[in-house]
Write a protein that holds these residues in place. Structure first.
Motif, mmCIF file in Angstrom:
data_model
loop_
_atom_site.group_PDB
_atom_site.id
_atom_site.type_symbol
_atom_site.label_atom_id
_atom_site.label_comp_id
_atom_site.label_asym_id
_atom_site.label_seq_id
_atom_site.Cartn_x
_atom_site.Cartn_y
_atom_site.Cartn_z
ATOM 1 N N ALA A 24 9.078 19.737 9.612
ATOM 2 C CA ALA A 24 10.313 20.519 9.731
ATOM 3 C C ALA A 24 10.564 21.349 8.471
ATOM 4 C CB ALA A 24 11.487 19.584 9.987
ATOM 5 N N ALA A 25 10.169 20.799 7.333
ATOM 6 C CA ALA A 25 10.397 21.508 6.069
ATOM 7 C C ALA A 25 9.261 22.472 5.745
ATOM 8 C CB ALA A 25 10.559 20.500 4.935
ATOM 9 N N GLY A 26 8.245 22.515 6.605
ATOM 10 C CA GLY A 26 7.112 23.398 6.355
ATOM 11 C C GLY A 26 6.214 22.912 5.237
ATOM 12 N N LEU A 27 6.185 21.603 5.024
ATOM 13 C CA LEU A 27 5.340 21.037 3.956
ATOM 14 C C LEU A 27 4.142 20.317 4.567
ATOM 15 C CD1 LEU A 27 8.181 19.515 1.749
ATOM 16 C CD2 LEU A 27 6.721 21.464 1.143
ATOM 17 N N PRO A 28 3.031 20.234 3.824
ATOM 18 C CA PRO A 28 1.867 19.511 4.352
ATOM 19 C C PRO A 28 2.158 18.017 4.512
ATOM 20 C CG PRO A 28 1.304 20.700 2.318
ATOM 21 C CD PRO A 28 2.784 20.808 2.483
ATOM 22 N N VAL A 29 1.477 17.402 5.447
ATOM 23 C CA VAL A 29 1.654 15.955 5.660
ATOM 24 C C VAL A 29 0.582 15.197 4.873
ATOM 25 C CG1 VAL A 29 2.630 16.307 7.955
ATOM 26 C CG2 VAL A 29 0.168 15.879 7.717
ATOM 27 N N PRO A 30 0.837 13.920 4.557
ATOM 28 C CA PRO A 30 -0.179 13.159 3.805
ATOM 29 C C PRO A 30 -1.481 13.036 4.597
ATOM 30 C CG PRO A 30 1.577 11.735 4.626
ATOM 31 C CD PRO A 30 2.032 13.134 4.850
ATOM 32 N N LYS A 31 -2.563 12.773 3.883
ATOM 33 C CA LYS A 31 -3.871 12.642 4.556
ATOM 34 C C LYS A 31 -3.933 11.360 5.370
ATOM 35 C CE LYS A 31 -5.909 16.285 2.645
ATOM 36 N NZ LYS A 31 -5.430 17.475 3.363
ATOM 37 N N THR A 32 -3.496 10.270 4.769
ATOM 38 C CA THR A 32 -3.614 8.969 5.453
ATOM 39 C C THR A 32 -2.422 8.082 5.145
ATOM 40 O OG1 THR A 32 -6.021 8.988 5.269
ATOM 41 C CG2 THR A 32 -5.013 6.845 5.602
ATOM 42 N N VAL A 33 -1.942 7.418 6.183
ATOM 43 C CA VAL A 33 -0.994 6.318 5.988
ATOM 44 C C VAL A 33 -1.746 5.074 6.445
ATOM 45 C CG1 VAL A 33 1.191 5.281 6.677
ATOM 46 C CG2 VAL A 33 0.997 7.787 6.494
ATOM 47 N N PHE A 34 -1.970 4.147 5.545
ATOM 48 C CA PHE A 34 -2.751 2.966 5.920
ATOM 49 C C PHE A 34 -1.862 1.733 5.875
ATOM 50 C CE2 PHE A 34 -5.773 -0.415 5.944
ATOM 51 C CZ PHE A 34 -6.839 0.082 6.684
ATOM 52 N N ALA A 35 -1.810 1.034 6.997
ATOM 53 C CA ALA A 35 -0.931 -0.134 7.095
ATOM 54 C C ALA A 35 -1.737 -1.424 7.008
ATOM 55 C CB ALA A 35 -0.171 -0.110 8.411
ATOM 56 N N HIS A 36 -1.362 -2.265 6.083
ATOM 57 C CA HIS A 36 -1.996 -3.581 6.028
ATOM 58 C C HIS A 36 -1.170 -4.579 6.825
ATOM 59 C CE1 HIS A 36 1.016 -5.189 3.323
ATOM 60 N NE2 HIS A 36 0.885 -4.114 2.552
ATOM 61 N N GLY A 37 -1.726 -5.757 7.016
ATOM 62 C CA GLY A 37 -1.044 -6.774 7.812
ATOM 63 C C GLY A 37 -0.164 -7.658 6.951
ATOM 64 N N PHE A 38 0.241 -8.758 7.511
ATOM 65 C CA PHE A 38 1.118 -9.689 6.798
ATOM 66 C C PHE A 38 0.325 -10.863 6.239
ATOM 67 C CE2 PHE A 38 5.240 -8.579 9.233
ATOM 68 C CZ PHE A 38 5.429 -7.511 8.382
ATOM 69 N N LEU A 39 0.822 -11.381 5.163
ATOM 70 C CA LEU A 39 0.252 -12.604 4.603
ATOM 71 C C LEU A 39 0.954 -13.780 5.274
ATOM 72 C CD1 LEU A 39 0.363 -11.661 0.810
ATOM 73 C CD2 LEU A 39 -1.579 -11.447 2.384
ATOM 74 N N LEU A 40 0.178 -14.656 5.837
ATOM 75 C CA LEU A 40 0.756 -15.788 6.566
ATOM 76 C C LEU A 40 0.436 -17.076 5.824
ATOM 77 C CD1 LEU A 40 -0.612 -14.705 10.058
ATOM 78 C CD2 LEU A 40 1.635 -14.178 9.090
ATOM 79 N N THR A 41 1.387 -17.981 5.843
ATOM 80 C CA THR A 41 1.153 -19.247 5.143
ATOM 81 C C THR A 41 1.264 -20.433 6.096
ATOM 82 O OG1 THR A 41 3.450 -19.165 4.470
ATOM 83 C CG2 THR A 41 1.852 -18.493 2.837
ATOM 84 N N LYS A 42 0.948 -20.194 7.355
ATOM 85 C CA LYS A 42 0.992 -21.243 8.382
ATOM 86 C C LYS A 42 2.320 -21.989 8.331
ATOM 87 C CE LYS A 42 -3.901 -22.221 7.830
ATOM 88 N NZ LYS A 42 -4.561 -23.050 6.848
ATOM 89 N N GLY A 43 3.351 -21.247 8.048
ATOM 90 C CA GLY A 43 4.669 -21.867 8.021
ATOM 91 C C GLY A 43 4.891 -22.778 6.820
ATOM 92 N N GLU A 44 3.871 -22.862 5.969
ATOM 93 C CA GLU A 44 4.031 -23.750 4.804
ATOM 94 C C GLU A 44 4.092 -22.915 3.545
ATOM 95 O OE1 GLU A 44 0.834 -26.480 4.539
ATOM 96 O OE2 GLU A 44 0.988 -26.997 6.658
ATOM 97 N N LYS A 45 4.710 -23.436 2.574
ATOM 98 C CA LYS A 45 4.680 -22.768 1.282
ATOM 99 C C LYS A 45 3.293 -22.939 0.685
ATOM 100 C CE LYS A 45 9.522 -23.402 0.087
ATOM 101 N NZ LYS A 45 9.952 -22.109 0.585
ATOM 102 N N MET A 46 2.939 -22.034 -0.214
ATOM 103 C CA MET A 46 1.575 -22.088 -0.737
ATOM 104 C C MET A 46 1.274 -23.396 -1.448
ATOM 105 S SD MET A 46 0.101 -18.517 -1.959
ATOM 106 C CE MET A 46 -1.516 -19.234 -2.123
ATOM 107 N N SER A 47 2.227 -23.863 -2.206
ATOM 108 C CA SER A 47 1.993 -25.145 -2.836
ATOM 109 C C SER A 47 3.023 -26.113 -2.304
ATOM 110 C CB SER A 47 2.136 -25.037 -4.353
ATOM 111 O OG SER A 47 2.115 -26.332 -4.901
ATOM 112 N N LYS A 48 2.610 -26.806 -1.253
ATOM 113 C CA LYS A 48 3.566 -27.666 -0.581
ATOM 114 C C LYS A 48 4.033 -28.780 -1.519
ATOM 115 C CE LYS A 48 4.292 -29.668 3.908
ATOM 116 N NZ LYS A 48 3.711 -30.573 4.869
ATOM 117 N N SER A 49 3.056 -29.325 -2.219
ATOM 118 C CA SER A 49 3.402 -30.475 -3.051
ATOM 119 C C SER A 49 4.329 -30.084 -4.202
ATOM 120 C CB SER A 49 2.143 -31.118 -3.597
ATOM 121 O OG SER A 49 1.351 -30.128 -4.208
#
Ligand code: MSP
Length: 520
Positions: free
Chosen positions: A278-303
């Protein structure tokens, strides 16, 4: 410095929280690419920063008895110090409360208003404050909750200004069609395509009940919607809206890569390019989306329950090990499970055993057999089959590494690097330098073997450097080489045979001490 500008960005993070494993993940990944592109000789500009406006910040500040600006000023140094701790090499750090940003945002809004792409209307719907996102009745989950984060939404009824997003659907589809690399990875591209094909609604870009934001230049009773304000950081940081920086803007924009998490893909792949079009400006070359970090519902250091922050993990394992783990163990672009066990396993296996141990025992042998000086390989000019195999792995590495990095496949780039690390370990086993050292007759061959293994280490350190800048610099220093962080000609440096004969090699402490599993 080359003429090739390589501009890359992370999202600007909300100041309602301090850096955590998720925001650090995006930032480390972007940093590894920034470092690699610098080594390739590009003129890199790496931007990160903070998203400081909006209702959420207003609320957080009030809860802490501060003004919004005081609140932002108290959080900003926390981000900066964690990024320093993680060796993040950003060239700029933008905060949306800076005048350079506010000026540019107002200019872009005015351009769109003057072009007739912004009109006044009435908004009646729902708003999720934590996500700063508008929703319609039909989007909501049970009990009037946000479909994204599950928290209760607020009802909003107010006069707003709207951006004619719906008018850009065809242009956006044409953009995705013409630039298949605009959205990555492929799954996200499909998601964006079907979202746009499903029909776009105009976007409310102002709030009359939120004070903490940039006022609209033509109607100061409204502040800008925080996402509208935030997305524009990518151009205000490199000079948009400042006539004195017009050359810089022309040189830097468009960006090569916007790194984002999959949660904010629509803002970056739909709204952002539409605003730019809309502003007449170039768009970025790439938008790269990474996923989520999952901890199996547990905190990294449970103990212990306290290893959730990047600072805790860096204190335990060191910054390079931290960076390596997230880049190596999670396939960039996909969700990935993380755990303390997996982290310890990677550190003990890949880093302590394969890489650290290779350097220690090799440097040790150079000390023992050659007084700590790089031996001359000319004593044994003939190439054995083992020599050839090692060289071939090293020769193939730059191409394999580049191909992986071009796909933002960090795990693949490190896997290719590990083929050389493991190849060098195998080479030492097969060549058995300790046997060659037993007789004067085989000293020439011993020199060649150690030279070849050192050369493999020199090259491996180069390719470890984007992920693990500190230990790579350390390895080069121990081999009497220059500061690896100043390398800007990676292809030339990775050619075989660069290691100067006679350089002093020092053994030093283990690069990656083994982690005692029981201590975790
Ligand atoms: N302020 C907006 C972005 C504006 S950009 C113009 C925002 N900020 S945020 O602080 O919530 O950061 C979001 C980003 O942090 C995500 O897109 C992602 O990059 C990262 N992550 C936050 N939690 C995450 C995980 N659990 N796992 C991986 N990354 C996640 O959204």
């Amino acid at each position: 410095m080359s003429d090739t500008s390589f501009y890359l960005t992370t999202p600007i993070y909300y100041v309602n929280s301090v850096p955590h494993l998720g925001t650090a993940y995006t930032t480390v990944a972007a940093d590894a690419l920034a470092r690699y592109r610098r080594m390739m000789g590009d003129d890199v500009h790496f931007l990160t920063g903070l998203d400081e406006h909006g209702q959420k910040v207003e609320q957080a500040a009030a809860e802490h008895g501060m003004t919004p600006q005081e609140w932002c000023d108290s959080i900003a140094p926390k981000f900066q110090s964690v990024w320093e701790l993680l060796e993040i090499s950003n060239d700029d750090f933008i905060r949306t409360t800076e005048p350079r940003h506010e000026r540019g945002v107002q200019q872009l809004a005015q351009v769109l208003y003057d072009r007739g792409d912004i009109y006044k209307g009435h908004y009646e719907g729902w708003y999720c404050v934590p996500d700063e996102t508008y929703w319609t009745e039909g989007d909501l989950g049970e009990g009037q909750t946000c479909p994204q984060c599950g928290r209760v939404v607020e009802s909003v009824r107010e006069d707003n200004y709207f951006f004619k997003l719906s008018a850009y659907a065809d242009e956006l589809l044409a953009l995705y069609e013409a630039n298949p690399g605009f959205v990555g990875p492929e799954t996200r591209r499909n998601e964006v395509l079907s979202f746009v094909k499903g029909g776009l609604k105009d976007l409310s870009i102002s709030r009359s009940n939120v004070k903490w934001g940039v006022p609209l230049p033509w109607d100061e009773t409204h502040t800008m919607y925080v996402w509208f304000d935030a997305l524009i950081n990518y151009i205000t940081a490199v000079g948009y809206g400042d006539p004195a920086r017009a050359d810089e803007f022309a040189r830097r924009w468009p960006a090569q890569v916007h790194f984002v998490g999959k949660d904010i893909i629509r803002f970056h792949c739909v709204i952002w390019p539409a605003l730019l079009l809309a502003a007449g400006l170039p768009v970025p070359k790439t938008v790269f989306a990474h996923g989520f970090l999952l901890t199996k519902g547990e905190k990294m250091s449970k103990s212990k329950g306290n290893a959730q922050s990047p600072q805790d993990l860096v204190a335990k394992f060191g910054v390079d090990a931290y960076r390596y783990y997230f880049l190596r163990d999670v396939q960039f672009g996909m969700d990935g499970s993380i755990s303390m066990e997996a982290m310890v396993q990677r550190i003990n296996g890949d880093l302590a055993n394969d890489w650290g141990n290779l350097c220690s025992r090799l440097f040790n042998m150079v000390g023992k057999y050659f007084d700590g000086q790089v031996p001359d390989p000319a004593g044994a000019p003939l190439l054995t089959p083992e020599d050839t195999v090692l060289r071939e792995i090293a020769l193939a590495l730059p191409g394999r590494f580049a191909a992986a990095m071009d796909r933002l496949d960090y795990a693949g780039s490190l896997e290719a690097t590990w083929d050389l690390v493991k190849g060098a370990n195998r080479y030492i086993e097969d060549s058995a330098p300790w046997n060659l050292a037993k007789s004067e007759e085989t000293m020439g061959r011993l020199g060649a073997v150690l030279y070849n293994a050192l050369e493999a280490v020199r090259i491996a350190a180069l390719f470890c450097a984007p992920a693990m800048p500190l230990t790579s610099a350390e390895v080069w220093q121990r081999m009497g080489l220059s500061d690896i962080r100043t390398v800007t000609d990676l292809p030339a440096q990775s050619a075989w045979g660069h290691l100067p004969v006679g350089n002093t090699v020092v053994k030093g402490d283990p690069l990656f001490p083994r982690i005692d599993k029981d201590a975790e």
